[in-house]
Design an enzyme around this catalytic site. Structure first.
Site, PDB file in Angstrom:
ATOM      1  N   GLU A  92      -2.554   9.846   5.158  1.00 15.03           N
ATOM      2  CA  GLU A  92      -2.284   8.698   6.119  1.00 15.03           C
ATOM      3  C   GLU A  92      -1.444   7.935   7.483  1.00 15.03           C
ATOM      4  O   GLU A  92      -1.535   7.348   8.268  1.00 15.03           O
ATOM      5  CB  GLU A  92      -1.455   7.865   4.528  1.00 15.03           C
ATOM      6  CG  GLU A  92      -1.604   6.287   4.853  1.00 15.03           C
ATOM      7  CD  GLU A  92      -0.875   5.630   3.598  1.00 15.03           C
ATOM      8  OE1 GLU A  92      -0.953   4.805   3.491  1.00 15.03           O
ATOM      9  OE2 GLU A  92      -0.172   5.934   2.477  1.00 15.03           O
ATOM     10  N   HIS A  93      -0.036   8.617   6.394  1.00 14.20           N
ATOM     11  CA  HIS A  93       0.388   8.505   7.880  1.00 14.20           C
ATOM     12  C   HIS A  93       1.127   9.817   8.903  1.00 14.20           C
ATOM     13  O   HIS A  93       1.652  10.492   8.400  1.00 14.20           O
ATOM     14  CB  HIS A  93       2.304   8.367   7.573  1.00 14.20           C
ATOM     15  CG  HIS A  93       2.292   7.227   6.309  1.00 14.20           C
ATOM     16  ND1 HIS A  93       1.991   6.433   5.619  1.00 14.20           N
ATOM     17  CD2 HIS A  93       2.002   5.266   6.873  1.00 14.20           C
ATOM     18  CE1 HIS A  93       1.782   5.223   5.591  1.00 14.20           C
ATOM     19  NE2 HIS A  93       1.740   4.782   5.937  1.00 14.20           N
ATOM     20  N   TYR A 134      -4.846  -8.930  -1.954  1.00 14.72           N
ATOM     21  CA  TYR A 134      -3.534  -8.345  -3.146  1.00 14.72           C
ATOM     22  C   TYR A 134      -2.754  -7.731  -2.550  1.00 14.72           C
ATOM     23  O   TYR A 134      -2.323  -6.793  -1.083  1.00 14.72           O
ATOM     24  CB  TYR A 134      -4.581  -7.712  -3.434  1.00 14.72           C
ATOM     25  CG  TYR A 134      -3.959  -7.014  -4.930  1.00 14.72           C
ATOM     26  CD1 TYR A 134      -3.847  -8.277  -6.201  1.00 14.72           C
ATOM     27  CD2 TYR A 134      -2.566  -6.558  -5.105  1.00 14.72           C
ATOM     28  CE1 TYR A 134      -3.385  -8.053  -7.285  1.00 14.72           C
ATOM     29  CE2 TYR A 134      -1.883  -5.913  -6.220  1.00 14.72           C
ATOM     30  CZ  TYR A 134      -2.152  -6.842  -7.699  1.00 14.72           C
ATOM     31  OH  TYR A 134      -1.825  -6.373  -8.313  1.00 14.72           O
ATOM     32  N   GLN A 167       9.570   8.430   3.210  1.00 11.01           N
ATOM     33  CA  GLN A 167       8.159   7.768   2.286  1.00 11.01           C
ATOM     34  C   GLN A 167       8.510   7.891   1.305  1.00 11.01           C
ATOM     35  O   GLN A 167       7.607   7.386  -0.212  1.00 11.01           O
ATOM     36  CB  GLN A 167       7.249   8.335   3.582  1.00 11.01           C
ATOM     37  CG  GLN A 167       6.997   7.760   4.639  1.00 11.01           C
ATOM     38  CD  GLN A 167       6.584   6.471   4.087  1.00 11.01           C
ATOM     39  OE1 GLN A 167       5.585   6.216   3.453  1.00 11.01           O
ATOM     40  NE2 GLN A 167       7.621   5.647   4.808  1.00 11.01           N
ATOM     41  N   HIS A 207     -46.878  -1.275   6.425  1.00  9.06           N
ATOM     42  CA  HIS A 207     -45.982  -1.928   7.934  1.00  9.06           C
ATOM     43  C   HIS A 207     -47.022  -2.093   9.321  1.00  9.06           C
ATOM     44  O   HIS A 207     -46.745  -2.602  10.267  1.00  9.06           O
ATOM     45  CB  HIS A 207     -45.037   0.108   7.874  1.00  9.06           C
ATOM     46  CG  HIS A 207     -43.957  -0.540   7.412  1.00  9.06           C
ATOM     47  ND1 HIS A 207     -43.986  -0.737   5.628  1.00  9.06           N
ATOM     48  CD2 HIS A 207     -42.568  -0.759   7.866  1.00  9.06           C
ATOM     49  CE1 HIS A 207     -42.866  -0.868   5.633  1.00  9.06           C
ATOM     50  NE2 HIS A 207     -41.965  -0.685   6.370  1.00  9.06           N
ATOM     51  N   ASN A 213      -1.359  -0.754  -7.703  1.00  9.04           N
ATOM     52  CA  ASN A 213      -1.064   0.324  -8.493  1.00  9.04           C
ATOM     53  C   ASN A 213      -2.503   1.272  -8.924  1.00  9.04           C
ATOM     54  O   ASN A 213      -3.384   0.012  -8.455  1.00  9.04           O
ATOM     55  CB  ASN A 213      -0.426  -0.015  -9.616  1.00  9.04           C
ATOM     56  CG  ASN A 213      -1.103  -1.108 -10.544  1.00  9.04           C
ATOM     57  OD1 ASN A 213      -2.347  -1.534 -10.427  1.00  9.04           O
ATOM     58  ND2 ASN A 213      -0.512  -2.042 -11.677  1.00  9.04           N
ATOM     59  N   GLN A 268      -6.730  -8.250 -13.272  1.00  5.57           N
ATOM     60  CA  GLN A 268      -7.171 -10.011 -13.271  1.00  5.57           C
ATOM     61  C   GLN A 268      -7.126 -10.527 -12.163  1.00  5.57           C
ATOM     62  O   GLN A 268      -7.824 -11.640 -12.652  1.00  5.57           O
ATOM     63  CB  GLN A 268      -6.218 -10.481 -14.643  1.00  5.57           C
ATOM     64  CG  GLN A 268      -4.765 -10.527 -14.532  1.00  5.57           C
ATOM     65  CD  GLN A 268      -3.901  -9.286 -14.954  1.00  5.57           C
ATOM     66  OE1 GLN A 268      -4.764  -8.101 -14.966  1.00  5.57           O
ATOM     67  NE2 GLN A 268      -2.456  -9.278 -15.261  1.00  5.57           N
ATOM     68  N   ASP A 327       5.219   0.133   8.975  1.00  7.83           N
ATOM     69  CA  ASP A 327       4.962   0.010   7.825  1.00  7.83           C
ATOM     70  C   ASP A 327       5.270  -1.913   7.971  1.00  7.83           C
ATOM     71  O   ASP A 327       4.795  -2.501   6.979  1.00  7.83           O
ATOM     72  CB  ASP A 327       5.811   0.377   6.718  1.00  7.83           C
ATOM     73  CG  ASP A 327       5.149   1.560   6.163  1.00  7.83           C
ATOM     74  OD1 ASP A 327       3.756   1.526   6.016  1.00  7.83           O
ATOM     75  OD2 ASP A 327       5.681   2.461   5.527  1.00  7.83           O
ATOM     76  N   HIS A 386       8.215   5.663  -2.280  1.00  6.77           N
ATOM     77  CA  HIS A 386       7.470   4.645  -2.349  1.00  6.77           C
ATOM     78  C   HIS A 386       7.162   4.870  -3.640  1.00  6.77           C
ATOM     79  O   HIS A 386       6.751   3.815  -4.441  1.00  6.77           O
ATOM     80  CB  HIS A 386       5.941   4.479  -1.589  1.00  6.77           C
ATOM     81  CG  HIS A 386       5.671   4.678  -0.310  1.00  6.77           C
ATOM     82  ND1 HIS A 386       5.713   2.933  -0.925  1.00  6.77           N
ATOM     83  CD2 HIS A 386       6.129   5.118   0.707  1.00  6.77           C
ATOM     84  CE1 HIS A 386       5.818   2.650   0.673  1.00  6.77           C
ATOM     85  NE2 HIS A 386       5.913   3.783   1.797  1.00  6.77           N
TER      86      HIS A 386
END
Length: 435
Positions: free
Chosen positions: A319-320, A119, A249, A412, A204, A181, A353, A252
């Protein structure tokens, strides 16, 4: 001294997380039942687009022709860096075999997923880099079919640069469909595509929720929330660069947290003084995002020393994570929880990035405490195998029979018994649970 907040965020990234689960589940169920037709209905409703969904070679070539050559050179540069880093990552995965006991061989193989769905966001910003990060790594991993899916803009379609990039990086199919979708189409194998084995890429909150709901029937890279970044800076840091990196940052999105952790009060206060002016100078959309992110989610944290700074960073598990401080090797050895680490003023999150080679699809919302980001490894299945001689199977069968009976799993145990009777008919074995 205790940790002090020079600026404390009134909100967290989870504060206003909308309850989108019911909406997303409804769309997924409707598309699974209604197939291509239902997906197209949602595309018309949400994307306002009625053009071709699966792009033809002619459409791809026409879009690519619209991309300026200078930008193509930059995209090729970034793709080459990401590809070479991904290839190096893949080299760390080796097929192995080891003789566990004499006559018993066990092994490990790495097998790529067959179909990957990538995506690529294209709404507020056209994320060319996301196409590089997701499609390139899937290609290097060896996935047999790669779909790049990106939301089209009304009456325009996918941004030409995204189309060019996805094609360059190895996408077998480029699909003009966004949101839930688009995710559904890749998962359910609509429009003649193979069903995705794994879904990757940012999106998103609706895309993130769709991936969360579908996880299990399809693999995903990670559960993603708003992007976040933390900077560690000591008195050696340049306040203007720290401020610029925080603002870079924050643009974003309105709910993208940025944090500064420092042991120098003067630096922290100077950064807080500089940030508003840098935000005010941004283009309108970027400015509004950064203003809200800085106002509602940003923090400036004053610590006693570098040990407390490192502990604070690990607690946030960003994250960063950027370090603009002395003794970079110490920070590399000490820090434990981050998606990607940027050491020194000479590198910045934006490099990762866009073009430096490491992947920008990374864990958010504290998930870096238990996982890393997207890599070639995410597309690989690490599987095991074994084979044995009859003599090699003998001690394993004995142990298996007794352990199974202790657990109460008689079926077993008998699979071991039957082999011992067949292979060693002249021997007697004590295979009871309690000898």
């Amino acid at each position: 001294m205790p940790r002090e907040y020079l600026k404390k965020a009134p909100l967290t990234s989870a504060s206003d997380a909308a309850d989108v689960q019911a909406t997303v589940q409804e769309i997924l169920s409707a598309i699974e039942a209604g197939g291509d037709e239902k997906a197209l209905e949602y595309a018309a409703k949400f994307d306002k687009y009625d053009g071709n969904v699966v792009l033809s070679r002619t459409e791809i070539d026409a879009a690519s022709a619209l991309v300026p050559e200078k930008l193509k050179q930059d995209i090729r540069f970034a793709h080459d860096n990401v590809r070479r880093f991904a290839e190096a990552q893949k080299e760390t995965l080796k097929d192995i075999e080891v003789e566990i006991v004499p006559g018993l061989i066990a092994g490990q193989k790495s097998i790529p997923c067959n179909a990957a769905g990538c995506y690529v966001p294209g709404g507020r910003y056209s994320h060319i880099a996301s196409a590089i990060m997701t499609v390139t790594t899937a290609k290097v991993a060896g996935c047999q079919h790669i779909v790049a899916c990106s939301p089209p803009r009304a009456d325009i379609g996918i941004a030409p640069a995204i189309i060019y990039t996805a094609d360059l990086c190895g996408a077998d199919t480029i699909m003009a469909m966004g949101g839930v979708q688009g995710v559904a189409a890749m998962t359910f194998g609509l429009f003649g595509l193979p069903k995705a084995d794994i879904l990757v890429g940012p999106g998103n909150q609706f895309v993130a929720e769709a991936k969360r709901i579908l996880f299990g029937r399809v693999g995903i890279d990670m559960f993603a929330g708003p992007t976040d970044s933390l900077i560690i800076a000591d008195r050696s840091a340049d306040a203007s660069i720290v401020a610029a990196d925080l603002v870079g940052q924050a643009e974003h999105g309105y709910n993208s947290p940025v944090w500064l952790v420092t042991d120098d009060r003067e630096l922290g206060e100077k950064v807080m003084e500089l940030v508003p002016g840098l935000i005010a100078d941004l283009p309108e959309t970027n400015r509004k995002n950064a203003e809200a992110a800085w106002r509602d989610y940003a923090e400036v944290i004053l610590c006693a020393d570098r040990k407390e700074m490192a502990e604070t960073a690990d607690e946030y598990a960003p994250e960063h994570l950027t370090v603009q401080a002395e003794d970079l090797p110490w920070w590399l050895d000490t820090l434990q929880c981050y998606g990607s680490l940027f050491l020194g003023e000479e590198t910045t999150v934006a490099f990762g990035d866009k073009a430096s080679g490491t992947n920008h699809v990374l864990p958010t919302s504290g998930a870096a405490s238990y996982t890393g980001g997207l890599s070639v490894h995410k597309y690989m299945k690490i599987v095991t195998w074994q084979r044995a001689t009859r003599e090699g199977a003998k001690p394993v069968a004995e142990a298996t029979a007794r352990i199974s009976r202790l657990e109460g799993m008689e079926g077993h145990a008998r699979t071991a018994d039957i082999r011992l009777r067949k292979y060693f008919p002249d021997e007697t074995f004590d295979l009871s649970a309690h000898g």
